[in-house]
Scaffold this active site. Structure first.
Site, short mmCIF file in Angstrom:
data_model
loop_
_atom_site.label_atom_id
_atom_site.label_comp_id
_atom_site.label_asym_id
_atom_site.label_seq_id
_atom_site.Cartn_x
_atom_site.Cartn_y
_atom_site.Cartn_z
CE LYS A 288 -2.55 1.18 3.59
NZ LYS A 288 -3.63 1.15 4.60
CG ASP B 176 -7.47 4.41 2.21
OD1 ASP B 176 -8.41 4.16 1.43
OD2 ASP B 176 -7.18 5.57 2.54
#
Length: 235
Positions: free
Chosen positions: A144, A162
């Site tokens: 991420k 997210d």
């Protein structure tokens, strides 16, 4: 005399792609969603403060399970003292902790920031590597974080999933995946190529300010009429 069609064997059945109910979504609706988001947010970007790839990597690493506002308050002072791998390494964990103690998980993050600074110096000559494999090899930098960095710097049209991206994607019925990795993969399949480079920011910002978790602001949403969840959300 013609023979009846042979029954599918386990081997031939395995070759057929399994259709996921509800996926993919209608492409015209998806196109309309991103066209409207692009209209109201033509130049979306991260709300984290940074000056270069190194400070961006540090800021994103610090932002895990923390708000951008809290990270910016910390890095505003930190980057005045340590904005390079050399300066960060000289600061050390003990010197870094006071700057980031207001951020969640600050002890572990301090350890990772110092370790990634050391690796950038020792392995990459002090220059942050801007490819996924080397970025993800840095301590504290997962998929991420690497995706955010690569997207923000215009290197790869990555989508970092997210909580905001996960929530908005499901409410809009763009995806069906039950993990961030599956959602990321499905978004890459359905987002029109022209919108892919900025899709990450549009979904995050829309989730942060409009399609919020508890009481989504459907009345003020530019894509509410394209959202299958509006009725159940009370919009």
């Amino acid at each position: 005399m013609s023979r009846p069609p042979a029954k599918a064997t386990a081997k031939t059945a395995a070759k057929r792609p399994r259709r996921i109910p509800g996926f993919p979504p209608d492409p015209d609706r998806v196109e309309a969603i991103f066209e409207r988001l692009a209209r109201v947010m033509p130049e979306p970007k991260t709300e984290l403060t940074f000056q270069d790839p190194f400070t961006l990597v540090v800021a994103v690493a610090l932002s895990a399970q923390a708000t951008d506002v809290s990270v910016n308050k910390a890095t505003d002072k930190l980057f005045k003292v340590a904005d390079t791998p050399e300066k960060m390494l000289a600061l050390g964990e003990a010197g870094l902790i006071p700057f980031i103690s207001s951020i969640g998980l600050y002890r572990n993050k301090a350890k990772n920031v110092i370790a990634l600074s050391r690796r950038v110096l020792e392995v990459h000559g002090g220059v942050v590597p801007l490819n996924r494999a080397d970025l993800q090899a840095l301590p504290g930098v997962g998929r991420k974080t690497a995706s955010v960095v690569l997207n923000e710097l215009g290197i790869e049209p990555a989508i970092a999933v997210d909580t905001h991206v996960f929530r908005v994607s499901h409410r809009l019925k763009l995806v069906t995946g039950n993990t961030p990795d599956k959602v990321e993969d499905q978004l890459h399949q359905v987002v029109p190529p022209a919108y892919l480079p900025k899709a990450h920011h549009w979904l995050i910002l829309h989730g942060r300010y409009t399609c919020v978790a508890r009481k989504p602001k459907c009345a003020a949403c530019v894509i509410s009429e394209l959202c299958p969840s509006r009725v159940e959300l009370g919009g």
